[in-house]
Design a protein around this motif. Structure first.
Motif, PDB file in Angstrom:
ATOM      1  N   LEU A  47       0.832  -1.213   0.000  1.00 25.60           N
ATOM      2  CA  LEU A  47       0.000   0.000   0.000  1.00 25.60           C
ATOM      3  C   LEU A  47       0.864   1.260   0.000  1.00 25.60           C
ATOM      4  N   LYS A  85       2.579   1.759  -3.458  1.00 28.33           N
ATOM      5  CA  LYS A  85       1.623   2.166  -4.497  1.00 28.33           C
ATOM      6  C   LYS A  85       0.984   3.528  -4.220  1.00 28.33           C
ATOM      7  N   HIS A 107      -0.952   4.403  -1.580  1.00 30.31           N
ATOM      8  CA  HIS A 107      -2.268   4.339  -0.935  1.00 30.31           C
ATOM      9  C   HIS A 107      -2.178   4.524   0.576  1.00 30.31           C
ATOM     10  N   ALA A 108      -0.948   4.554   1.108  1.00 28.98           N
ATOM     11  CA  ALA A 108      -0.743   4.728   2.547  1.00 28.98           C
ATOM     12  C   ALA A 108       0.581   5.457   2.758  1.00 28.98           C
ATOM     13  N   LYS A 121       2.859  12.875   4.128  1.00 26.70           N
ATOM     14  CA  LYS A 121       2.237  12.299   2.926  1.00 26.70           C
ATOM     15  C   LYS A 121       3.162  12.324   1.711  1.00 26.70           C
ATOM     16  N   LEU A 148      -3.785   5.073   6.153  1.00 29.24           N
ATOM     17  CA  LEU A 148      -4.393   4.848   4.844  1.00 29.24           C
ATOM     18  C   LEU A 148      -4.824   6.189   4.274  1.00 29.24           C
ATOM     19  N   ASP A 197      -7.679  10.270   7.479  1.00 25.96           N
ATOM     20  CA  ASP A 197      -6.879   9.099   7.111  1.00 25.96           C
ATOM     21  C   ASP A 197      -6.688   8.218   8.347  1.00 25.96           C
ATOM     22  N   HIS A 248     -12.831   1.067   1.271  1.00 22.37           N
ATOM     23  CA  HIS A 248     -11.666   1.627   0.606  1.00 22.37           C
ATOM     24  C   HIS A 248     -10.479   0.659   0.671  1.00 22.37           C
ATOM     25  N   ASN A 275     -11.043  -2.234  -1.713  1.00 21.07           N
ATOM     26  CA  ASN A 275     -10.724  -1.805  -3.087  1.00 21.07           C
ATOM     27  C   ASN A 275      -9.219  -1.752  -3.321  1.00 21.07           C
TER      28      ASN A 275
END
Length: 202
Positions: free
Chosen positions: A72, A75, A77-78, A109, A129, A156, A199, A202
């Motif tokens: 995650l 990619k 996403h986290a 982030k 996340l 998040d 989420h 997904n």
């Protein structure tokens, strides 16, 4: 139990013990005994003890959750948030500090994912996340009907805590995914967490 038997499914016992502060001695044995006493037998589990199929125990599956978290992060996403010992103590001991932590954490982030992952091994951190910042989630619940959630109102969520254990959100979604769980039946108090779980699925 009745839903599983009616639909020719499998009943899986999973011990959700990732909140180490709330562990109760002998609770796993008590759970198994109560199920046995009430005539509920489960079908699957990796632990064989005295002829009984034992449960999946989440604290023994940390390597699985870590693999998904790393994926995650890579990619996008986290993200990993790093804390000093002092900040960890403040967050643990103050509900106000806990609520403001998500705002403070946004600074992490943009950090390089590979660098974050390398630092995770040696520094206090949590993993969050990344939730969508706008739009709505529309979902049909089998009991409640049509549900609508505004993503702008959802922070998040933490998915890996400072002790390295996953939160309920992550551990259960990963296990549901890997175990091929088709239906999730929860108490109504879990409705606010539904967007986070969807989420993650997904």
């Amino acid at each position: 139990y009745l839903f599983v038997r009616k639909n020719n499914g499998k009943l899986i016992l999973r011990i959700e013990d990732t909140d180490q502060k709330r562990l109760v001695k002998d609770s796993i044995d008590n759970i198994i005994e109560v199920l046995k006493w009430s005539g509920i037998d489960f079908d699957e589990g990796p632990h064989i003890s005295g002829g009984t199929k034992g449960p999946y125990i989440q604290s023994e599956r940390l390597h699985i959750y870590k693999k998904y978290v790393i994926d995650l992060i890579i990619k996008g996403h986290a993200y990993v948030c790093f804390y000093s010992d002092e900040r960890i103590n403040k967050i643990n001991n103050s509900s106000i500090a806990n609520q403001s932590a998500s705002e403070y954490d946004k600074r992490f982030k943009e950090m390089n994912p590979e660098k974050s992952i390398a630092k995770m091994e040696n520094e206090n951190c949590v993993v969050r996340l990344i939730m969508p910042k706008s739009g709505n989630l529309l979902i049909k619940d089998l009991i409640k009907g049509a549900l609508k959630f505004d993503y702008a109102l959802i922070e998040d969520p933490i998915i890996i805590k400072s002790d390295g254990f996953p939160t309920y959100h992550l551990a259960n979604v990963v296990d549901d995914y890997n175990m091929g769980i088709s239906h999730v039946i929860r108490g109504e108090e879990w409705l606010p967490s539904l967007p986070k779980h969807i989420h993650l699925y997904n």
